[in-house]
Structures are given as structure tokens and as C-alpha cells.
Design a protein around this motif. Structure first.
Motif, mmCIF file in Angstrom:
data_model
loop_
_atom_site.group_PDB
_atom_site.id
_atom_site.type_symbol
_atom_site.label_atom_id
_atom_site.label_comp_id
_atom_site.label_asym_id
_atom_site.label_seq_id
_atom_site.Cartn_x
_atom_site.Cartn_y
_atom_site.Cartn_z
ATOM 1 N N GLU A 1 -8.861 13.539 6.413
ATOM 2 C CA GLU A 1 -8.609 12.171 5.980
ATOM 3 C C GLU A 1 -7.322 12.094 5.165
ATOM 4 O O GLU A 1 -6.573 11.115 5.268
ATOM 5 C CB GLU A 1 -9.786 11.639 5.162
ATOM 6 N N GLU A 2 -7.045 13.122 4.368
ATOM 7 C CA GLU A 2 -5.806 13.162 3.585
ATOM 8 C C GLU A 2 -4.588 13.063 4.510
ATOM 9 O O GLU A 2 -3.661 12.289 4.271
ATOM 10 C CB GLU A 2 -5.754 14.460 2.776
ATOM 11 N N ASP A 3 -4.578 13.874 5.573
ATOM 12 C CA ASP A 3 -3.465 13.847 6.514
ATOM 13 C C ASP A 3 -3.367 12.506 7.226
ATOM 14 O O ASP A 3 -2.275 11.976 7.450
ATOM 15 C CB ASP A 3 -3.621 14.956 7.555
ATOM 16 N N ILE A 4 -4.508 11.972 7.622
ATOM 17 C CA ILE A 4 -4.520 10.714 8.354
ATOM 18 C C ILE A 4 -3.917 9.585 7.522
ATOM 19 O O ILE A 4 -3.087 8.799 8.006
ATOM 20 C CB ILE A 4 -5.952 10.369 8.812
ATOM 21 N N ILE A 5 -4.303 9.495 6.269
ATOM 22 C CA ILE A 5 -3.775 8.437 5.403
ATOM 23 C C ILE A 5 -2.272 8.595 5.214
ATOM 24 O O ILE A 5 -1.504 7.625 5.292
ATOM 25 C CB ILE A 5 -4.518 8.436 4.051
ATOM 26 N N ASN A 6 -1.833 9.842 4.983
ATOM 27 C CA ASN A 6 -0.385 10.082 4.841
ATOM 28 C C ASN A 6 0.359 9.711 6.117
ATOM 29 O O ASN A 6 1.470 9.157 6.068
ATOM 30 C CB ASN A 6 -0.117 11.544 4.493
ATOM 31 N N GLU A 7 -0.238 10.032 7.264
ATOM 32 C CA GLU A 7 0.402 9.719 8.538
ATOM 33 C C GLU A 7 0.502 8.213 8.750
ATOM 34 O O GLU A 7 1.552 7.698 9.137
ATOM 35 C CB GLU A 7 -0.382 10.364 9.686
ATOM 36 N N ILE A 8 -0.565 7.506 8.520
ATOM 37 C CA ILE A 8 -0.547 6.058 8.721
ATOM 38 C C ILE A 8 0.491 5.410 7.805
ATOM 39 O O ILE A 8 1.248 4.519 8.227
ATOM 40 C CB ILE A 8 -1.943 5.455 8.471
ATOM 41 N N ASP A 9 0.573 5.868 6.564
ATOM 42 C CA ASP A 9 1.562 5.302 5.656
ATOM 43 C C ASP A 9 2.978 5.631 6.106
ATOM 44 O O ASP A 9 3.910 4.850 5.901
ATOM 45 C CB ASP A 9 1.323 5.813 4.230
ATOM 46 N N ASP B 1 2.456 13.591 -1.235
ATOM 47 C CA ASP B 1 2.789 12.431 -0.398
ATOM 48 C C ASP B 1 3.456 12.827 0.916
ATOM 49 O O ASP B 1 3.934 11.962 1.649
ATOM 50 C CB ASP B 1 3.717 11.482 -1.170
ATOM 51 N N SER B 2 3.519 14.132 1.200
ATOM 52 C CA SER B 2 4.180 14.615 2.413
ATOM 53 C C SER B 2 3.174 14.937 3.507
ATOM 54 O O SER B 2 1.982 15.127 3.243
ATOM 55 C CB SER B 2 4.996 15.879 2.106
ATOM 56 N N THR B 3 3.685 15.017 4.724
ATOM 57 C CA THR B 3 2.855 15.398 5.850
ATOM 58 C C THR B 3 2.633 16.910 5.845
ATOM 59 O O THR B 3 3.089 17.625 4.955
ATOM 60 C CB THR B 3 3.508 14.957 7.163
ATOM 61 N N ARG C 1 -3.764 -1.683 7.817
ATOM 62 C CA ARG C 1 -3.711 -0.251 7.513
ATOM 63 C C ARG C 1 -5.081 0.382 7.738
ATOM 64 O O ARG C 1 -5.186 1.481 8.310
ATOM 65 C CB ARG C 1 -3.259 -0.065 6.058
ATOM 66 N N GLN C 2 -6.138 -0.293 7.315
ATOM 67 C CA GLN C 2 -7.478 0.278 7.460
ATOM 68 C C GLN C 2 -7.895 0.367 8.924
ATOM 69 O O GLN C 2 -8.544 1.340 9.323
ATOM 70 C CB GLN C 2 -8.505 -0.544 6.671
ATOM 71 N N ASP D 1 0.814 -1.213 0.000
ATOM 72 C CA ASP D 1 0.000 0.000 0.000
ATOM 73 C C ASP D 1 0.850 1.267 0.000
ATOM 74 O O ASP D 1 0.461 2.277 -0.598
ATOM 75 C CB ASP D 1 -0.938 0.010 1.213
ATOM 76 N N THR D 2 1.981 1.250 0.672
ATOM 77 C CA THR D 2 2.850 2.431 0.649
ATOM 78 C C THR D 2 3.670 2.484 -0.636
ATOM 79 O O THR D 2 3.914 3.562 -1.176
ATOM 80 C CB THR D 2 3.790 2.443 1.864
ATOM 81 N N MET D 3 4.083 1.338 -1.145
ATOM 82 C CA MET D 3 4.877 1.309 -2.376
ATOM 83 C C MET D 3 4.071 1.730 -3.600
ATOM 84 O O MET D 3 4.641 2.153 -4.608
ATOM 85 C CB MET D 3 5.452 -0.094 -2.594
ATOM 86 N N LEU D 4 2.751 1.646 -3.523
ATOM 87 C CA LEU D 4 1.922 2.080 -4.649
ATOM 88 C C LEU D 4 2.036 3.578 -4.912
ATOM 89 O O LEU D 4 1.645 4.056 -5.989
ATOM 90 C CB LEU D 4 0.452 1.715 -4.386
ATOM 91 N N ARG D 5 2.592 4.310 -3.953
ATOM 92 C CA ARG D 5 2.802 5.743 -4.145
ATOM 93 C C ARG D 5 4.070 6.036 -4.958
ATOM 94 O O ARG D 5 4.226 7.136 -5.493
ATOM 95 C CB ARG D 5 2.935 6.435 -2.781
#
Length: 600
Positions: free
Chosen positions: A523-531, A386-388, A508-509, A193-197
Motif C-alpha cells: 500500500e505504501e508503494d501504491i500511494i506513492n505511485e498514484i501521487d 516520498d520516493s518510489t 485519488r482514492q 493531496d500531493t502538496m501535503l507532502r
């Protein structure tokens, strides 16, 4: 803090903390002239600092301390070089252990202990082979162009060094590919999931003409101090290197990544699902927190802090008069246009205004301030998605570059106004800039203590600084106070989800859902943070663990000293030894308390 590409590369290469917090149990003897032990230690520290700069030339350039040879190289990322570093560390540890530490002065014993622990941790970390996963969505060879923002490019020699470095990019890509291929064969693989970026980031390097390349940007507006003829020559050479070497090398790396590496990545997310994963994570917990806390203990601390913060957030929600549930209030904050700026320019100007408002208030809390200033910049467009939300980059050691507070202007409709004050005190002043710039100015300390850092101290201070916003006259309205609590909740949630992902098998979910249920971040920040937590196991634990210890020490000092407590002296003492493990910090504060008590 995490802190950007070169610092992360540095932390990944040379771990800077100990398996457990340092304990100063030996009473040093008092000496006034150098003896053999002192001279041996000083020689080792001097030699190892030079070895460090030679081994990590990108960081030498980043600090502004690189010579021409260092400024024209990347780190050797071959397997043989990585193993040679480990062998070197073992040899140096043996030399260090042969020194009679009882013959060292008090300050030298601290230097001895800290450096010894660095070596021990680096040796322990090496056996878990994290170097076989050399890239993630926030750093790696796909973003090497970003380094131009942190090196000196003001003379012909500077540009020549940079061009020589650019010529060596294909070799660096080959070395990284070899590490990744070895990781594939040994089961050391990152989460899919992180490598897909990553493909979109590599694509930014695959341009049709050299002029479009991110690597060509430093050559568009060359310093006026360089003649027109030299500018034209440098530009022509840059175009040739980009066209003949860089673009083809990235095309080949892209083919490998898409066709071989990405399909082999893990569908799971935690470090537990890698060879010796749980033991590796426990080592990273010790590394990032400088404590013996277990993942289970930290998970529980996180749950307790989440509950405490939630109770405070409920009170603030009631103060706003909002008629609804907590979930509805959070959704209101995430979606109502009144809490967001419409354009990147408006958002940047608002950050600038906050910084200017904070700066003059700092003298209320500190007796000593850094000499070097800081500035505000936007996170580069190429990596902003892709940044925080923000990060800080320290000044150059030679004074050629100020510190910079970088803010994310991508999709301003996802950057809440009520988080901007708390973010600024963390990343700039009194947070990272004040602490790290002061540390660099500790001229009486060895280089490794002035320029290298313990994450638990640096990020603990950043989070502690968020509470200082109240002392600085910030958080006047309930929404900004909710923003401060949101950030404190954010770091509390980190303790839960980081240990959950890497030790308890969370998906991840699951982590995203837990974060969304307890914090008002977008939600954008949360997803970036979790990744980010998935890609950098354990680092997120340092913030809250460090902050809690600093708050505990301040409360202890206030209770024991009463009217004698002086906040400026407390902060000057806390920051006066630079970045240190938590137990050394505790000893320093206890000694300060005793000295204040005994003063007439």
C-alpha cells in the motif's frame, strides 16, 4: 524511469518528443561531401547544444559537461526567462524550417526531424503553462541539496562553484514563489493531496545550526587532496552562506507555502480541472508515447493488459498451492514476514547480490555492452519516504561518475523480496544502465541524441528488459514470477489510472483502490505511485506503450526470420540508434529484417 530531479526538471523545461511519431517519407539523396543544408543543420545543432547547456546549467553539471560559469548557476526561473526560451525556440524553428531537408543525408534527416519535433513540442507545451506548477513531492526547490550527489566536488574550484551556487538559492526560491503566485492567480494549481507532502520536506531545511543543514553535508568530509587550511576556509564560508542566506530564505518560502499556497491548492486530482486541462493532457499523451493514441484508446489498452496479466497471475497463484481468493493471496504477500527483510542493511545486501548475479549473464543477449560500469546506492534518507521503490541515474558524460541504481531502504518491511529481481533488471542491466550508457557512447551522433531521451523508448526498454529476466535465468520460484507479473500489471494499471485521473475525472482514492485490487504491491508503494501520476501527468503511459511495441517488433522479427533470427543482433539494432520515437524504431527493425533476409 522516472527518472530523478534533474532529468525531470529537464523534461519539464524542454520537451523531447513530437506531437506524433516521426514519419520518414522523403527519400534522402546520397551525398559524400557537406553542402549548404548540411552545414546549416550542423551549425544549428552545435549552437543549440551550447544554448541548452547555458540555459539548463544544473543539467550541464549533472552530465559533467558544465564549465565554471554553468557550474555556479541555477536555471533562471523568472517568467521573463521562461518566455524568452519559448521565443528562442520559435526563432530556431524558423531557421530549421528554412533548410532544404532533401539535401541532407539519411542520418542527418533523422537528426533534423527529431530536433524539429523537439522544438515544436516545446512550443506547444509552453502554452499550457505547466511551469506555473514548479514543484511536487518528488522534485523542486525544497530538495536542491540533493544536487550535491551529482556534481563533481574534488577540487577547491569545484567547491567554490558550489558555494556560489548556494549563494543564489534565495533568488531561485523567490523566482519559484513568483511562478506559484502567478499560478494561483490563473488557476494553475496542483492537487492538495500531493502538496501535503511538501511541508515536511521544507522542514528538513529549517535547522538550528548550519552544521545540521543538508547543504553542509558535502563539507563534512572534503577530499584529502585539498589542504587542511583550504578545507577549514571552505567550511567556514559554507556555514556563513547557510546561516545568513539559505535557512532564512527557506523559512520565508515555508511561510508562503503553508499560509498561502497550500490552502489554495485543488481538492481535485486530475489535469482536467486546470485551464485547458484536457487539451494539455492530450498533448502530454502525444509527448510521452510519441503516438497519436487518444486517452480513451490508451485506457482500453490498459484494461486489456490488466485482464491478460490477471489471468497469468491466477495461474501462478494456483502453482503456489495457496488456498484462497486472489485478494487473500495478495494480502498474504503484503503481510507475511517471509517475504521481507528486517533491516535496511539486509535489503541492500540482497539487492547487491542480485546485481552481481545478473551481470555475467548479459553477454547471452547483447553483442555490444557499455564501457562505463554502474553501482548501487541507497536513496537518500531525506526523500526516501516520498520516493518510489528505486530509480536509476545515468553516468556523467565525462566519465567522472558511474551510473547508479538507487534503491529505497525506507521501511524494509514494505519492500517485498519477490519484486527485487524484476526491479533490478529494469533499473540497472539490461535495463536503464545498459541502454543509457550505450547511448552516451554513440560518438557519431550529435549531443542532443546522445544525452537526451524519449521517455517511451527509455522506459519501454526498461519494461521490455523485465521480460528478459527469464532469458537471464531469473524468476526461478513462483513468487518471483508473480513479482514479474506484478510489475507488468503495475505498468498496465498505470494506463488505466493515469488516463482515469487526468482525463476521466477519477479521484485519488478511486485510483488507489483500482491499483490495490489488481496488483500485489504494498500500500505504501501504491500511494506513492498514484501521487507520482497525479504530479506528472502522462509520463506513466510511456512504459507499457513502449514495451508493447518492442515485444511486437521482436515477435515480428522472429516470425519473419525463423532460424536466421539472432537475439544479440536484434538487441544491438534496437539500441543502436539511441533513444528514438516508436515509428523510427519500427523502421529501423524493418530495415534490419530486410537486410538479414537478403544476406547470403
Amino acid at each position: 524511469m522516472p527518472i530523478k530531479l534533474f532529468i525531470k526538471m529537464l523534461f519539464a523545461a524542454m520537451l523531447l518528443t513530437a506531437c506524433a511519431a516521426p514519419q520518414q517519407t522523403k527519400k534522402p539523396i546520397s551525398v559524400t561531401t557537406p553542402n549548404d543544408a548540411q552545414q546549416q543543420l550542423q551549425q544549428i545543432l552545435d549552437e543549440e547544444w551550447q544554448y541548452f547547456l547555458d540555459t539548463y546549467p544544473a543539467y550541464a553539471s549533472y552530465l559533467g559537461l558544465g564549465n565554471d560559469q554553468q557550474n555556479s548557476r541555477w536555471q533562471d526561473m523568472s517568467l521573463s526567462a521562461i518566455n524568452a526560451i519559448d521565443a528562442h525556440n520559435r526563432d530556431v524553428l524558423a531557421k530549421l524550417s528554412s533548410i532544404d531537408a532533401e539535401q541532407l543525408t539519411d542520418s542527418q534527416q533523422t537528426n533534423y526531424q527529431l530536433f524539429k519535433w523537439q522544438l515544436e513540442m516545446s512550443i506547444e507545451e509552453h502554452k499550457y503553462k505547466s511551469y506555473l506548477m514548479p514543484i511536487d513531492q518528488n522534485q523542486g526547490v525544497q530538495t536542491l541539496d540533493d544536487m550535491a550527489n551529482f556534481v563533481s566536488l574534488s577540487s577547491v574550484k569545484d567547491y567554490e562553484n558550489w558555494l556560489t551556487r548556494l549563494e543564489k538559492i534565495p533568488r531561485l526560491l523567490e523566482q519559484n514563489q513568483t511562478l506559484m503566485e502567478t499560478g494561483m492567480s490563473q488557476g494553475m494549481m496542483p492537487a492538495r493531496d500531493t502538496m501535503l507532502r511538501i511541508p515536511a520536506q521544507i522542514q528538513k531545511q529549517l535547522v538550528d545550526t548550519p552544521e545540521e543543514s543538508l547543504f553542509y553535508r558535502p563539507f563534512i568530509n572534503i577530499s584529502d587532496h585539498i589542504s587542511s587550511a583550504e578545507q577549514a576556509r571552505l567550511q567556514l564560508k559554507a556555514k556563513a552562506i547557510i546561516a545568513d542566506h539559505i535557512i532564512p530564505a527557506y523559512a520565508e518560502f515555508n511561510e508562503f507555502f503553508i499560509n498561502q499556497y497550500l490552502p489554495a491548492t485543488r481538492s481535485t486530482h486530475g489535469l482536467w480541472d486546470t485551464p485547458d486541462g484536457k487539451a494539455s493532457y492530450q498533448q502530454k499523451v502525444r509527448y510521452f508515447t510519441t503516438t497519436d493514441l487518444t486517452p480513451d484508446e490508451i485506457h482500453q489498452i490498459g484494461l486489456d493488459e490488466v485482464a491478460r496479466n490477471r489471468a497469468e497471475m491466477d495461474k501462478v497463484m494456483e502453482e503456489t498451492g495457496f488456498d484462497g481468493t486472489f485478494e487473500e493471496f495478495v494480502n498474504f504477500l503484503r503481510t507475511d514476514p517471509q517475504f521481507y527483510y528486517e533491516t535496511p542493511e539486509e535489503l541492500f545486501d540482497a539487492y547487491l547480490a542480485i546485481s552481481k548475479r545478473i551481470d555475467p549473464e548479459i553477454v547471452k543477449l547483447f553483442g555490444k555492452l557499455p564501457r562505463i560500469p554502474y553501482g548501487l546506492k541507497a536513496i537518500p534518507d531525506a526523500v526516501a519516504p516520498d520516493s518510489t521503490t528505486a530509480y536509476y541515474n545515468p553516468p556523467a558524460a565525462d566519465g567522472s561518475r558511474a551510473g547508479y541504481y538507487y534503491v529505497n531502504l525506507y521501511q524494509p518491511e514494505t519492500r517485498p523480496k519477490y519484486e527485487m529481481e524484476v526491479l533490478s533488471v529494469h533499473e540497472a542491466v539490461p535495463g536503464h544502465h545498459l541502454q543509457l550508457a550505450l547511448q552516451m557512447e554513440l560518438d557519431d551522433m550529435p549531443y542532443f541524441r546522445r544525452f537526451l531521451s524519449f521517455t517511451v523508448f527509455v522506459e519501454g526498454w526498461g519494461l521490455y528488459s523485465e521480460r528478459l529476466g527469464y532469458d537471464l535465468g531469473l524468476y526461478k520460484d513462483p513468487y518471483s514470477r508473480f513479482g514479474q507479473l506484478t510489475y507488468d500489471m503495475w505498468r498496465s494499471v498505470r494506463l488505466v489510472v493515469d488516463t482515469g485521473i487526468h482525463y476521466k475525472g477519477w479521484t485519488r482514492q478511486q485510483a488507489i483502490d483500482y491499483f490495490k485490487a489488481n496488483a500485489a504491491k504494498s500500500e505504501e508503494d501504491i500511494i506513492n505511485e498514484i501521487d507520482r501520476y497525479i504530479s506528472w501527468p502522462g509520463q506513466a503511459l510511456a512504459y507499457k506503450i513502449g514495451q508493447l511495441k518492442m515485444l511486437e517488433l521482436r515477435e515480428r522479427a522472429q516470425n519473419e526470420l525463423g532460424d536466421k533470427f539472432n537475439i544479440k543482433d536484434f538487441h544491438d539494432t534496437l539500441l543502436g540508434s539511441g533513444s528514438i520515437p516508436l515509428s523510427v524504431l519500427e523502421t529501423n527493425i524493418e530495415n534490419w529484417i530486410a537486410s538479414v533476409k537478403s544476406a547470403k
